[in-house]
Design a protein around this motif. Structure first.
Motif, PDB file in Angstrom:
ATOM      1  N   LYS A 229       1.465  32.623  28.866  1.00 11.97           N
ATOM      2  CA  LYS A 229       0.996  33.739  28.053  1.00 11.97           C
ATOM      3  C   LYS A 229      -0.363  33.441  27.427  1.00 11.97           C
ATOM      4  O   LYS A 229      -1.249  34.297  27.414  1.00 11.97           O
ATOM      5  CB  LYS A 229       2.028  34.081  26.978  1.00 11.97           C
ATOM      6  N   LEU A 230      -0.542  32.239  26.858  1.00 10.83           N
ATOM      7  CA  LEU A 230      -1.863  31.804  26.421  1.00 10.83           C
ATOM      8  C   LEU A 230      -2.587  31.355  27.688  1.00 10.83           C
ATOM      9  O   LEU A 230      -2.414  30.222  28.142  1.00 10.83           O
ATOM     10  CB  LEU A 230      -1.745  30.670  25.400  1.00 10.83           C
TER      11      LEU A 230
ATOM     12  N   GLY B 112      10.077  37.058  22.763  1.00  9.91           N
ATOM     13  CA  GLY B 112      10.542  37.283  24.125  1.00  9.91           C
ATOM     14  C   GLY B 112      10.990  35.996  24.782  1.00  9.91           C
ATOM     15  O   GLY B 112      10.810  34.891  24.251  1.00  9.91           O
ATOM     16  N   GLU B 113      11.555  36.133  25.986  1.00 10.99           N
ATOM     17  CA  GLU B 113      12.069  34.962  26.686  1.00 10.99           C
ATOM     18  C   GLU B 113      10.966  33.963  27.006  1.00 10.99           C
ATOM     19  O   GLU B 113      11.176  32.754  26.962  1.00 10.99           O
ATOM     20  CB  GLU B 113      12.785  35.398  27.961  1.00 10.99           C
ATOM     21  N   GLY B 114       9.764  34.453  27.312  1.00 12.20           N
ATOM     22  CA  GLY B 114       8.665  33.547  27.632  1.00 12.20           C
ATOM     23  C   GLY B 114       8.196  32.715  26.455  1.00 12.20           C
ATOM     24  O   GLY B 114       7.590  31.657  26.635  1.00 12.20           O
TER      25      GLY B 114
END
Length: 340
Positions: free
Chosen positions: A31-32, A300-302
Motif C-alpha cells: 500500500k505504501l 483493512g486486511e492489507g
C-alpha cells in the motif's frame, strides 16, 4: 510546513533538491508503494542513501539511474539508514556487483545479515504463539498459516561480510557537506539520521516523515519490547536539533520544511493515541480489539498485520509505565485493563 515539490521524480529520473543532492524514488509492492532514495555527489563518485527492496525490477531501475541521472560515475559508498527491506534490500548488490562500500549502524547490519540467513519454510511456533497472544482474528490467522512465512531473504539481496560502522555523534563527509549523525529509535533500532552542519538539510530515513507516522511495532523476536518509549525519547531529543528552514529528506512521501512543527505533531499524535487507548481499556481488551481508538479508521486486511504490531507496542508501553495491567485470556491472548 511547506512542500517545495508537489510531485516526486518519475521512475528512473531524479530531482536535484539541493546542490549535489539527487532525490529518486523506487516502487514497493504494498500500500505504501514507494521508497525515496538519495544520491550525493562526492566529486569522484556518489554516495547513495538507501537502496529499495531487493528485486530484479528494482535493480533494473537502479541500472537506469546509474546510467542516466548519475551519469555513469561510480557509486563508491552506500549508506543504509536502517535494516528494513525497503532500505537495505539492494545494499548487498551494490557491494557485490557495483563495488560500493556499505556504511550503516552495527545494529542495522547485524539485523539485516541475520535475517537474510534465517530462512523459514514453515511458521515458527513462537510466531504463532505471538499472534495468538495479540488476539489475532482466528480466520485471519488461519489464512496466514496457509501461506509461506515472510522471509527477509525474499526481498533482500545476499549481504557479503563487511561494513563500515557509523554511530551516535559521528561526523561524515558526503555531497560536499559535513553531516552530524544522530540515532533514532522506535521504528527501527539504531536508526541513522544525518544533519548537515550548514543547517540546510536533514536526511531522516523513516524516523521523520512528512505526512505519515512511521510504524512502531512489536514482533515475536522481542514480544515484551517497548519501542514506543524509544520513539518518544528520540523525537524529544531530535526536536532540539530542528530548525524551520531545514529541508527534510525522508524515506517516504515528500521532502518538506517546517521540522519543529512536524516533530511536535509526531510526539502529540502518539500521546493522544495513548490517552484514547487508556480510556478504551475500561474493560479488558486484546491488541486486536484496540484498532478503533488508536487509528480512528477502519483497518483493512492489507493493513491488519502492521496495525496489530503497533497496537501491541502501545499496550506494552502502557503496561511498562504502570498505567495498565494485563492477564491471560482463555484463548491465550493477553488482555489489558486500565489501572485505576
Amino acid at each position: 510546513m511547506r512542500f517545495p515539490w508537489n510531485t516526486p521524480p518519475e521512475e528512473g529520473q531524479a530531482i536535484e533538491v539541493a546542490e549535489g543532492v539527487l532525490w529518486m524514488r523506487l516502487p514497493l509492492p504494498m500500500k505504501l508503494d514507494h521508497v525515496n532514495v538519495y544520491a550525493l555527489d562526492d566529486g569522484d563518485g556518489w554516495t547513495v542513501i538507501d537502496t529499495g527492496m531487493g528485486s530484479k525490477k528494482t535493480r533494473g531501475i537502479w541500472e537506469r539511474l546509474l546510467a542516466g541521472p548519475l551519469g555513469g560515475r561510480p557509486v563508491n559508498r552506500v549508506i543504509v539508514t536502517h535494516h528494513h527491506p525497503d532500505h537495505v534490500g539492494n545494499a548487498g548488490w551494490f557491494q557485490s556487483e557495483i563495488g560500493a562500500e556499505l556504511v550503516t549502524t552495527r545494529t542495522a547490519w547485524l539485523f539485516a545479515r541475520m535475517l537474510t540467513l534465517d530462512v523459514q519454510d514453515s511458521w515458527p511456533e513462537e510466531t504463532i504463539a505471538y499472534y495468538r497472544s495479540a488476539g489475532m482474528d482466528p480466520d485471519f490467522l488461519a489464512r496466514r498459516l496457509q501461506e509461506r512465512p515472510f522471509n527477509f531473504a525474499d526481498m533482500v539481496y545476499p549481504m557479503p561480510l563487511g561494513f563500515v560502522r557509523i554511530k551516535q555523534g559521528d561526523t561524515i563527509r558526503m555531497g560536499g557537506r559535513d553531516w552530524d549523525v544522530h540515532m533514532g529509535d522506535g521504528h527501527a533500532p539504531e536508526h541513522a539520521t544525518f544533519w548537515s552542519r550548514d543547517g540546510e538539510l536533514v536526511i531522516s530515513g523513516d524516523q521523520i516523515l512528512s505526512s505519515i507516522s512511521p510504524n512502531i511495532g512489536v514482533y515475536a523476536t522481542e514480544p515484551m519490547a517497548d519501542p514506543l518509549a524509544g520513539w518518544l525519547e528520540s523525537c524529544e531529543r531530535l526536536s532540539a536539533l530542528a530548525r524551520p528552514g531545514q529541508l527534510v529528506l525522508g524515506g517516504h512521501k515528500l521532502p518538506f520544511t517546517g521540522l519543529p512543527q512536524r516533530m511536535g505533531q509526531l510526539i502529540e499524535n502518539h500521546h493522544s493515541a495513548l490517552e484514547r487507548l487508556l480510556d478504551f481499556l475500561d474493560t479488558p481488551k486484546a491488541a486486536a480489539e484496540c484498532f478503533a481508538p488508536l487509528f480512528k479508521r477502519r483497518i483493512g486486511e492489507g493493513e491488519y498485520g502492521l496495525a496489530l504490531v503497533e497496537a501491541v507496542a502501545h499496550l506494552n508501553h502502557l503496561y511498562h509505565i504502570g498505567s495498565a495491567t494485563r492477564t491471560r485470556r482463555e484463548d491465550g491472548a493477553w488482555v489489558y485493563l486500565r489501572r485505576e
